[in-house]
Design a protein around this motif. Structure first.
Motif, PDB file in Angstrom:
ATOM      1  N   HIS A 111       0.847  -1.190   0.000  1.00 10.68           N
ATOM      2  CA  HIS A 111       0.000   0.000   0.000  1.00 10.68           C
ATOM      3  C   HIS A 111       0.887   1.247   0.000  1.00 10.68           C
ATOM      4  O   HIS A 111       2.087   1.171   0.309  1.00 10.68           O
ATOM      5  N   TYR A 112       0.259   2.378  -0.345  1.00 14.12           N
ATOM      6  CA  TYR A 112       0.924   3.666  -0.241  1.00 14.12           C
ATOM      7  C   TYR A 112       0.340   4.446   0.928  1.00 14.12           C
ATOM      8  O   TYR A 112      -0.863   4.392   1.199  1.00 14.12           O
ATOM      9  N   LYS A 113       1.219   5.226   1.599  1.00 17.26           N
ATOM     10  CA  LYS A 113       0.792   6.202   2.596  1.00 17.26           C
ATOM     11  C   LYS A 113       1.008   7.610   2.050  1.00 17.26           C
ATOM     12  O   LYS A 113       1.813   7.807   1.141  1.00 17.26           O
ATOM     13  N   ASN A 114       0.281   8.567   2.631  1.00 12.22           N
ATOM     14  CA  ASN A 114       0.462   9.993   2.333  1.00 12.22           C
ATOM     15  C   ASN A 114       0.088  10.376   0.906  1.00 12.22           C
ATOM     16  O   ASN A 114       0.685  11.295   0.318  1.00 12.22           O
ATOM     17  N   VAL A 115      -0.893   9.679   0.340  1.00 11.46           N
ATOM     18  CA  VAL A 115      -1.338   9.996  -1.022  1.00 11.46           C
ATOM     19  C   VAL A 115      -2.225  11.247  -0.968  1.00 11.46           C
ATOM     20  O   VAL A 115      -3.137  11.347  -0.154  1.00 11.46           O
ATOM     21  N   ASP A 116      -1.947  12.202  -1.861  1.00  9.67           N
ATOM     22  CA  ASP A 116      -2.700  13.464  -1.936  1.00  9.67           C
ATOM     23  C   ASP A 116      -3.696  13.373  -3.092  1.00  9.67           C
ATOM     24  O   ASP A 116      -3.312  13.205  -4.253  1.00  9.67           O
TER      25      ASP A 116
END
Length: 579
Positions: free
Chosen positions: A368-373
């Motif tokens: 997964h990705y974190k901090n996606v804008d």
């Protein structure tokens, strides 16, 4: 009617397949018998109730200038090809070929047949407006028939179709029909019915309302505002979402995180240590018209509303399952970063607009990705595709949180516009001689579902409590120890006297115990019960009771018939006073 001759046995045992009260009581009381899944034979008690409901419907349709017709159940493919529905409607439409090989169908609704008739009979503006209606058999190959008469495959329905020369005229008539529906439910004795905005679905059209009977066991969900009265079916309901709150510092770099085995929301939130609302999840559908995937993203604490997706993309959809990986989607780990949005049809729910520091799939297994804008996503990719929850604020008044209630749909009305008249080439000559396309509305009520809903609304552990307006019989005579000459003579006399006065009387002429007779009387639910017994006759009286337990009294024999008439009039007045 003498009970000894009545077709239909009554049972003590609750049928194992019945979960709803109406289903169980209709089986136990000898009202209906199953022929196949979702297909029933109605026995005399149910047929009598249905006939009275149909009569109320007819009276109210005639009251708003409806003209009754009868269209065929079997229709040729060509009519539905004209409207485009032969191919667009799914497997619920039963298609077959006749002995000549011609494609035919069993109608589940009659818009096409109504236009086919009206386009030959209403060629001048002088004929407009008009409404035609029928009470006819329909067939819908329902995938999940359940609840007895609540959801069936074959059913009797009143469907009406109005034709107009302007939207203004349609709207005016639409609300006349809305009022007629309200009268129908009140006259049938059904309470707790509300009108809600709804999805027009396969019917099409701009505006639609469903009439929902509110009950705990209903399969539909209605969003209601306790402050202003906003009401909408879950399929179209909207709400103002509470803000997420603090999303943390801005400008953080996107970070890839290994999340082994975290396909589910709960496990992922626990693993990363975030609330559900900071997670973005994806739901994948197959677009039925093209077979291509549609990816819908929504906030982690919300659910995707399939009906809203259907309206958004203009096609039916079905849940898409990853079978061989050939579509290039990493199921369970889908996210927008690196996703080819030109290859797939992709939408983001409005709940995600303006969010950053979101956790989402990285389009790689166990990642997964974190901090996606999400603030840089194209505005046209956002749409309202989530289900309303009780955490949302009313979109109409903005003062109170939405309340969700269950209900059963007991009728629907649609402003169809020219969806069918235009595609099927229906025109009329206007005042100036020009050809115009008429505007349509349609209006439906399921007779069997309304019958069952009345039971859901009015019953006890022993049977239905029928409103006198639709009860199979108005009076039920119990002759206890009928072998007694005095009992038999008085009961026979009351039966004839009340019948002569125009009452529908069910006479239990069987030589059975009081317990058996009373149990059957409860299952048959007749509003007024007259008990003739040796004990009462010693005092020169009969017992008169109402099924709803509001009246229980002993009346001199000579006054019995007149008292029954008074009670019947009072019960009918209760209904009339609601109109």
């Amino acid at each position: 009617m003498k009970l000894s001759a009545l077709i239909g046995e009554r049972f003590k045992e609750w049928p194992s397949e019945a979960q709803l009260a109406s289903h169980g009581l209709l089986i136990r009381g000898g009202y209906m018998r199953q022929v196949a899944g979702g297909i029933y034979t109605l026995l005399p008690p149910a047929k009598r109730v249905a006939a009275k409901i149909e009569n109320i419907i007819r009276q109210e349709m005639d009251r708003i200038d409806g003209q009754e017709i009868l269209m065929p159940v079997v229709l040729p493919r060509e009519l539905w090809d004209e409207s485009g529905r032969y191919e667009s409607v799914g497997r619920e439409l039963l298609r077959f070929r006749d002995r000549t090989g011609h494609d035919m169908l069993l109608a589940m609704t009659h818009e096409e047949a109504a236009v086919h008739l009206a386009r030959t009979e209403a060629k001048s503006y002088l004929k407009y407006p008009f409404m035609i209606y029928q009470i006819q058999t329909k067939y819908r190959d329902e995938a999940r028939s359940r609840g007895g008469l609540i959801r069936v495959r074959e059913f009797t329905m009143k469907d009406a179709y109005s034709f107009h020369t302007s939207w203004e005229d349609l709207e005016k008539y639409y609300y006349r029909c809305h009022e007629a529906y309200e009268r129908i439910y009140k006259r049938a004795g059904l309470g707790h019915v509300v009108s809600v905005k709804s999805d027009s679905g396969m019917m099409g059209g701009a505006i639609a309302h469903e009439f929902m009977f509110l009950c705990d066991d209903g399969e539909d969900t209605i969003a209601i505002c306790p402050a202003c009265g906003y009401r909408a079916n879950m399929e179209v309901a909207t709400g103002i979402l509470d803000l997420v709150g603090d999303m943390g510092p801005e400008g953080l770099d996107v970070e890839e995180v290994a999340t082994p085995g975290c396909k589910e929301i709960d496990s992922l939130c626990k693993f990363i240590g975030i609330p559900e609302k900071m997670l973005m999840k994806a739901v994948v559908f197959t677009k039925e018209t093209t077979g291509t995937p549609v990816i819908v993203f929504v906030r982690g604490d919300l659910e995707v509303n399939e009906a809203k997706v259907r309206r958004l993309i203009g096609s039916d959809v079905s849940a898409r399952v990853d079978e061989d990986g050939s579509d290039g989607i990493c199921y369970g780990y889908i996210g927008p970063v690196g996703l080819d949005m030109d290859k797939f049809e992709v939408y983001f729910d409005e709940s995600l607009r303006g969010m950053y520091n979101v956790v989402c799939g990285a389009n790689k297994v166990d990642t997964h990705y974190k901090n996606v804008d999400l603030r840089q996503l194209p505005a046209e990719k956002f749409a309202d595709v989530s289900k309303v929850t009780e955490q949302m604020v009313c979109p109409q008044c903005g003062k109170a949180h939405i309340t969700l209630k269950n209900g059963i749909e007991v009728g629907n009305i649609f402003q169809l516009g020219d969806k069918y008249s235009k595609t099927m080439g229906m025109t009329y000559a206007d005042k100036d001689g020009s050809l115009k396309t008429p505007i349509m509305g349609c209006y439906g009520i399921g007779v069997g579902r309304l019958l069952a809903s009345v039971i859901e609304d009015s019953h006890d552990d022993y049977g239905p409590i029928w409103p006198i307006s639709i009860a199979p019989w108005q009076v039920h005579i119990n002759a206890i120890k009928r072998a007694d000459d005095q009992v038999r003579q008085l009961a026979d006399g009351l039966y004839e006297q009340l019948s002569d006065k125009g009452f529908e009387v069910l006479y239990d002429d069987r030589d059975l115990s009081a317990g058996v007779q009373f149990a059957d009387a409860d299952l048959l639910g007749t509003p007024i019960k007259v008990i003739v017994s040796p004990r009462n006759l010693k005092d020169g009286v009969v017992e008169i009771k109402t099924r709803d337990k509001s009246i229980a009294e002993k009346v001199p024999v000579e006054n019995a018939a007149s008292r029954v008439a008074e009670i019947a009039a009072a019960l009918q007045k209760r209904i009339d006073d609601t109109l």
